[in-house]
Design an enzyme around this catalytic site. Structure first.
Site, short mmCIF file in Angstrom:
data_model
loop_
_atom_site.label_atom_id
_atom_site.label_comp_id
_atom_site.label_asym_id
_atom_site.label_seq_id
_atom_site.Cartn_x
_atom_site.Cartn_y
_atom_site.Cartn_z
N ASP A 422 0.77 -1.22 -0.03
CA ASP A 422 -0.01 0.14 0.24
C ASP A 422 1.00 1.26 0.22
O ASP A 422 1.09 1.39 1.13
CB ASP A 422 -0.98 -0.34 1.28
N HIS A 423 0.78 2.04 -1.49
CA HIS A 423 1.75 3.02 -1.11
C HIS A 423 1.61 3.98 -0.75
O HIS A 423 2.56 4.85 -0.47
CB HIS A 423 1.50 2.76 -2.82
#
Ligand code: CAO
Length: 450
Positions: A422-423
């Site tokens: 999850d950036h």
């Protein structure tokens, strides 16, 4: 001789779980394994069955109470039970209740009914071996009178998350109860029709203006057959779609040289014939070491998206392919277990998953997931993060490749790794470090076994 006995809440894997339905009342006759109450955690709705047949003498819980393992649900005058310590006599309660009547037979209901999470599976009992329930019909309009549609807190939260006005959703459950599928169907319909009357900004998935789903008469082009999706596929599908749409995914690829690890695994396997030593157990060990070194991966965003919850425990979810779809049981405390114990746990959860025997407790609380397609084939892939986790490791099939060792090409067994993250929580440099750390762990068996 009849005997007063208490029915308790079994191990449900969570504390303080709300009671969302009380399915029997004082005076009712209940059969063994007939559902007494429905509980709803953030992962699943589960019905708690009566451990014995008899007549309900006292109800100890009501809708809205929060319960944990061991809480008393009801006092039941059990049929011809062997002598057991009887609880204090029930206070005079339910005098005005309707006279006892046998519960109307209803279609068998699996328990619990999962409502959320990728790692869910229908038709499973809280402790894995409770038989399907016969439950009396419950009319949602009685549970929640008035015009307000009846939906459990988790379903309301799900609708809110998607920006859906719950008032607009038609419930397909007993007595009009709104189910998770109803909310998903409402969203699909709204998107397909291009109309979003009751869907807010979040449901348009970050303001994406999506085209309606293509409506094609496939039969026009040749013979077809329709096959309904399984319940697991529908549930995991809704979760995968949300995770894919809401999490900015990036996948980092890496190769691990597992030549030494594989030799050691084979040796260990030869010495321990009673348990299968899967390559996965080494991957679990390496992941735990990497989570310790990079705590940001052992974390979840809270509901508001403004706080990161860092976990000090190491529970690893393993994606298991079953004939009904994908489930993700969790192996707990992997940091405290050796390779053989992990191998044993893996064998147990894989079998339970395929036998549909996993309880909700066994599919919750994961910190990080591993999805291994190594036994099947392929090179790299892009696994979808299992929210609210922040990363997932995809493992593909190892192959022997020529690797340059500084002097010459040498044959090495190379394992392809695909780390999706999850950036919002993890930046690319950190992910590259994590993936490279993982590869080093897998490549250095001494380090891995430390
Ligand atoms: N490279 C090469 N071989 C591998 C390997 C790898 N990375 N991983 C496993 N293998 C081998 C195993 O050693 C085993 O070999 P033997 O039959 O000679 O013992 C064989 O492949 C089959 O392994 P397996 O898949 O039965 O067992 P496992 O312990 O590796 O995996 C489980 C267990 C439950 C993860 C697996 O059965 C499974 O369900 N995988 C699918 C997960 C999935 O669908 N993910 C996709 C999610 S994204 O949509």
């Amino acid at each position: 001789m009849a005997d007063l006995k208490e029915a308790h809440v079994p191990d449900i894997g969570h504390a303080d779980v709300p009671v969302i339905e009380v399915l029997v009342k004082v005076g009712d006759r209940v059969e063994k394994e007939q559902s007494l109450i429905t509980l709803e955690s953030d992962k699943a709705t589960m019905e708690v069955p009566s451990p014995f047949a008899g007549v309900v003498k006292e109800m100890k819980l009501k809708v809205g109470d929060e319960v944990s393992e061991g809480a008393v649900i009801a006092v039941i005058e059990a049929d011809g039970a062997a002598a057991a310590p009887a609880p204090a006599p029930a206070p005079e309660q339910g005098k005005d209740e309707a006279p006892a009547k046998p519960a109307a037979p209803a279609p068998a209901q699996p328990t619990p009914a999962p409502v959320a999470g990728q790692g869910v599976q229908p038709g499973i009992a809280p402790e894995g071996d409770v038989a399907p329930q016969v439950r009396p019909p419950v009319d949602a309009r009685v549970v929640m009178p008035g015009d307000a549609p009846y939906a459990s807190p988790a379903i309301r939260a799900f609708a809110r998350e998607l920006g859906v006005d719950i008032q607009q959703v038609k419930g397909s459950g007993r007595g009009g109860r709104i189910q998770r599928d109803d909310v998903s169907a409402y969203v699909k319909h709204a998107l397909a029709s291009g109309a979003r009357p009751a869907i807010g900004a979040s449901a348009s998935v970050g303001g994406l203006s999506l085209l309606p789903w293509p409506k094609v008469d496939f039969a026009k082009f040749g013979e077809i057959e329709e096959k309904p999706l399984s319940r697991i596929q529908k549930i995991s599908g809704a979760n995968l779609a949300r995770n894919w749409a809401m999490i900015p995914h990036v996948t980092q690829h890496e190769d691990a040289d597992i030549t030494e690890m594989e030799a050691f695994r084979k040796q260990l396997g030869a010495e321990n014939k009673d348990v299968k030593i899967s390559p996965l157990v080494f991957q679990i060990k390496a992941v735990v070491a990497a989570l310790k070194a990079f705590p940001q991966f052992n974390a979840s965003l809270d509901e508001s998206g403004e706080k990161l919850i860092l976990k000090k425990y190491f529970h690893i979810g393993i994606a298991v392919d079953t004939p009904d779809g994908l489930v993700v049981p969790v192996i707990r405390d992997c940091d405290k277990k050796g390779l053989l114990e992990l191998a044993n746990d893996l064998a147990v959860i894989s079998k339970k998953a395929r036998d549909k025997k996993l309880g909700p407790a066994e599919m919750s609380g994961g910190c990080f997931s591993i999805s291994s397609l190594g036994g099947i084939g392929g090179t790299y892939f892009t696994p979808i993060v299992n929210a609210p986790e922040v990363a997932i490791l995809g493992v593909s099939k190892s192959v022997t490749k020529p690797v340059w060792n500084g002097k010459e090409f040498a044959p090495r067994l190379v394992l392809p790794l695909s780390l999706s993250y999850d950036h919002r929580v993890i930046d690319g440099a950190l992910a590259a470090r994590f993936a490279s750390f993982l590869a080093n762990q897998l490549g250095d068996i001494r380090r891995l076994l430390l």
